[in-house]
Design an enzyme around this catalytic site. Structure first.
Site, short mmCIF file in Angstrom:
data_model
loop_
_atom_site.label_atom_id
_atom_site.label_comp_id
_atom_site.label_asym_id
_atom_site.label_seq_id
_atom_site.Cartn_x
_atom_site.Cartn_y
_atom_site.Cartn_z
N GLU A 234 -57.14 -42.08 69.25
CA GLU A 234 -58.30 -41.18 69.39
C GLU A 234 -58.96 -41.13 68.02
O GLU A 234 -58.47 -40.45 67.12
CB GLU A 234 -57.84 -39.78 69.80
CG GLU A 234 -57.30 -39.68 71.22
CD GLU A 234 -58.38 -39.85 72.28
OE1 GLU A 234 -59.57 -39.79 71.96
OE2 GLU A 234 -58.01 -40.07 73.43
N CYS A 268 -65.15 -34.72 66.21
CA CYS A 268 -65.18 -36.16 66.53
C CYS A 268 -66.28 -36.47 67.54
O CYS A 268 -66.97 -37.47 67.43
CB CYS A 268 -63.83 -36.62 67.06
SG CYS A 268 -63.25 -35.65 68.45
P1 NAD Z 1 -57.21 -39.34 58.85
O1 NAD Z 1 -57.32 -40.65 59.49
O2 NAD Z 1 -57.46 -39.23 57.40
O3 NAD Z 1 -55.74 -38.72 59.06
C1 NAD Z 1 -55.19 -38.48 60.33
C2 NAD Z 1 -53.70 -38.35 60.22
O4 NAD Z 1 -53.13 -39.61 59.86
C3 NAD Z 1 -53.21 -37.35 59.18
O5 NAD Z 1 -52.12 -36.63 59.72
C4 NAD Z 1 -52.73 -38.25 58.05
O6 NAD Z 1 -51.73 -37.68 57.25
C5 NAD Z 1 -52.18 -39.42 58.83
N1 NAD Z 1 -52.08 -40.66 58.07
C6 NAD Z 1 -52.80 -41.05 56.98
N2 NAD Z 1 -52.43 -42.30 56.59
C7 NAD Z 1 -51.47 -42.70 57.45
C8 NAD Z 1 -50.72 -43.90 57.60
N3 NAD Z 1 -50.86 -44.93 56.76
N4 NAD Z 1 -49.84 -43.98 58.62
C9 NAD Z 1 -49.68 -42.96 59.49
N5 NAD Z 1 -50.37 -41.80 59.41
C10 NAD Z 1 -51.25 -41.67 58.40
O7 NAD Z 1 -58.16 -38.39 59.70
P2 NAD Z 1 -58.57 -36.89 59.38
O8 NAD Z 1 -59.45 -36.89 58.17
O9 NAD Z 1 -57.38 -36.01 59.39
O10 NAD Z 1 -59.43 -36.53 60.69
C11 NAD Z 1 -60.79 -36.82 60.81
C12 NAD Z 1 -61.00 -38.01 61.72
O11 NAD Z 1 -60.38 -37.77 62.97
C13 NAD Z 1 -62.48 -38.22 62.04
O12 NAD Z 1 -62.78 -39.59 62.02
C14 NAD Z 1 -62.60 -37.67 63.46
O13 NAD Z 1 -63.67 -38.19 64.19
C15 NAD Z 1 -61.27 -38.05 64.03
N6 NAD Z 1 -60.94 -37.23 65.22
C16 NAD Z 1 -60.92 -37.82 66.43
C17 NAD Z 1 -60.66 -37.06 67.57
C18 NAD Z 1 -60.62 -37.68 68.94
O14 NAD Z 1 -60.05 -37.08 69.84
N7 NAD Z 1 -61.19 -38.84 69.17
C19 NAD Z 1 -60.40 -35.70 67.44
C20 NAD Z 1 -60.43 -35.14 66.18
C21 NAD Z 1 -60.68 -35.91 65.06
#
Ligand code: NAD
Length: 497
Positions: A234, A268
């Site tokens: 997602e 998102c």
């Molecule tokens: P992010 O990608 O920075 O982090 C998401 C999660 O991944 C965090 O828990 C982080 O610690 C973890 N993470 C980071 N590096 C990792 C790795 N190498 N391996 C495994 N996990 C790792 O995203 P964010 O800044 O927390 O959230 C914002 C993003 O999320 C935006 O792009 C938004 O559109 C998206 N989002 C999507 C939805 C959806 O349902 N489609 C919902 C909410 C947010």
């Protein structure tokens, strides 16, 4: 043990320190979850429903605590935190109540070739599901995986965003307190930074449900690829809205204003692009401007939305707005001065509306994730649809039209579409949520969201033997071959359906 601190994005005050969990600690949590998995699955969906509803009830009874913590750790206004709680309760309730029906064993027709069989499909839990979540809707978003995975009979290990560990810890504690009779490990939280998330991907969980940016999603997928661990993605969005000439303009403007700026635009499936047909452009912009004049960021009880959760996002927004203005776009609400300055503070952004920004500018192509929106004038709905469908993302979309909404919606390439509303699909628990392209794949919510967390198992049972008709044998009587030839010609050799 190394720790990290969760902070209030409005005040910078510490909320609490949490351990940066190592791969060993993540592995231990997954082993505990694995131990609990058998008992949790064996309860069956009806008994699991009771446990999940007890959790919902406990969250609901502690509503004030939840809202205060959400406001403190995530920065969103109390009213929005309350909406998030309501959505969480509705979704877990839906998953709990519908899992028995959606995941029940289903008979299928065996077909003419195996008419001596009965056949059915079973939906079995994966075992342990790892959930990796973002910070923008720190509980609602991951609950679309956690609640549905639990209802489908899996145990869950949840790695929340490093921005919002206290909220994750809180909801897991509520689950344990509501269900003291369950073994440890049905729902566990592991805290830490990127490495902890990566460790969860490599921990031997049976599936990873990831919500976050597409860039991190790629890293998650490549870690999961090492062990062929299945993934649900997602990711982000750049959701368009089409405003047709028969739109209810005050309704469209109100919805666009909210969809673009609520939660400081950190949604998102928030509204990032608008395509409005020329005859109603001026009236729409006037309405949008009127609504946004009453919208302001802050951390006081009357603020429309809170601070940017990540201070670094302010620079992204500034880059997008500056580029749009450099390339001939006009700011019809706000402008560069609205970003990270003024009376509210460095990590607040006031609404910005950018008009007729080039379609290849970053403000139109990349996820801005701020309280800004681009508005493009188009000649007609055909042009609006064509431009709305350009881009790497395919999450949500919306259309405003009194009489052609459904028809226009049908032409938009998006996983979810609202007609005469924005984001409404997220509030209907029965509707699957997810997108395509850079927005990811797989679905949370609804029946598809429950099945996303179940392995499909097919069973065919022979009831009796039919002499000479069995295919799975080296006995190949001539009569059977003749009958097969006849079937092929009569049944499949004609073009009529
Ligand atoms: P992010 O990608 O920075 O982090 C998401 C999660 O991944 C965090 O828990 C982080 O610690 C973890 N993470 C980071 N590096 C990792 C790795 N190498 N391996 C495994 N996990 C790792 O995203 P964010 O800044 O927390 O959230 C914002 C993003 O999320 C935006 O792009 C938004 O559109 C998206 N989002 C999507 C939805 C959806 O349902 N489609 C919902 C909410 C947010």
């Amino acid at each position: 043990m190394t720790t990290f601190v969760s902070r209030n994005p409005a005040t910078g005050e510490d909320i609490a320190a949490f351990p940066v969990m190592s791969a060993e600690q993540v592995g231990a949590a997954v082993r505990t979850a694995r131990h609990a998995a058998g008992a949790w699955a064996a309860l069956g969906p009806a008994r699991r429903r009771e446990h999940l509803l007890r959790w919902v009830a406990r969250l609901a009874r502690h509503e004030t605590e939840f809202v205060e913590l959400m406001h403190a750790e995530n920065g969103k206004p109390a009213a929005d935190a309350l909406v998030e709680l309501l959505l969480i309760c509705e979704h877990v309730r839906w998953a709990a109540r519908n899992a028995p029906k959606v995941l029940r064993t289903r008979r299928v027709r065996p077909g003419p070739l195996l008419a001596n069989h009965i056949a059915w499909i079973e939906y079995r839990p994966y075992g342990v599901v790892g959930v990796i979540g973002p910070w923008n809707y720190p509980v609602f978003t991951p609950i679309g995986s956690i609640g549905y995975a639990l209802a489908a009979g899996n145990t869950v290990v949840f790695k929340p965003s490093e921005q919002t560990p206290a909220l994750a810890d809180y909801v897991a504690r509520m689950f344990a307190e509501a269900n003291p009779d369950l073994p440890d490990g049905v729902f566990t939280v592991v805290t830490g930074l990127a490495e902890t998330g990566a460790a969860l991907c490599r921990s031997g969980v049976d599936k990873i449900a990831f919500t976050g940016s597409a860039a991190t999603g790629r890293k998650v997928m490549s870690a999961c690829a090492e062990s062929l661990t299945p993934v649900l993605m997602e990711c982000g969005g750049k959701d368009p809205v089409v405003v047709a000439d028969d739109a209810d303009l005050p309704l469209a403007a109100e919805a666009v204003a909210w969809g673009a700026t609520a939660n400081a635009g950190q949604t998102c499936a928030g509204v990032e692009r608008v395509y409005v047909v020329e005859p109603v452009r001026d009236a729409f912009l006037a309405e949008l401007g009127r609504v946004l004049r009453g919208v302001r960021p802050g951390s006081d009880p009357d603020a429309s939305y809170g601070p940017m959760t990540l201070p670094s996002q302010v620079d992204v927004i500034r880059r997008h707005v500056a580029d749009a203005l450099d390339r001939g776009g006009r700011a019809v609400v706000g402008g560069l001065d609205s970003i990270g300055s003024g009376s509210v503070g460095d990590n607040y952004v006031s609404p910005v509306v950018l008009c007729d920004t080039p379609e290849d500018s970053v403000a139109v192509r990349e996820e801005t994730f701020g309280p800004t929106v681009t508005v493009r004038t188009v000649a007609d709905v055909d042009e609006a649809v064509r431009l709305a469908n350009v881009g790497d993302y395919g999450l949500g979309a919306a259309v405003f039209s009194r009489s052609h909404g459904t028809e226009i919606a049908g032409r938009l390439d998006a996983g979810m579409v609202s007609v005469n509303a924005v984001l409404s699909f997220a509030g209907v628990p029965g509707l699957p949520f997810g997108g395509s392209g850079e927005s990811g794949f797989g679905r949370i919510h609804g029946a598809d969201g429950l099945r996303e967390f179940a392995r499909t198992r097919s069973v065919a049972l022979r009831r009796f033997t039919v002499p000479g008709a069995d295919f799975a044998t080296f006995r190949r009587p001539a009569l059977r071959t003749a009958v097969m030839r006849r079937i092929i010609r009569l049944r499949h050799g004609r073009t009529a359906s």
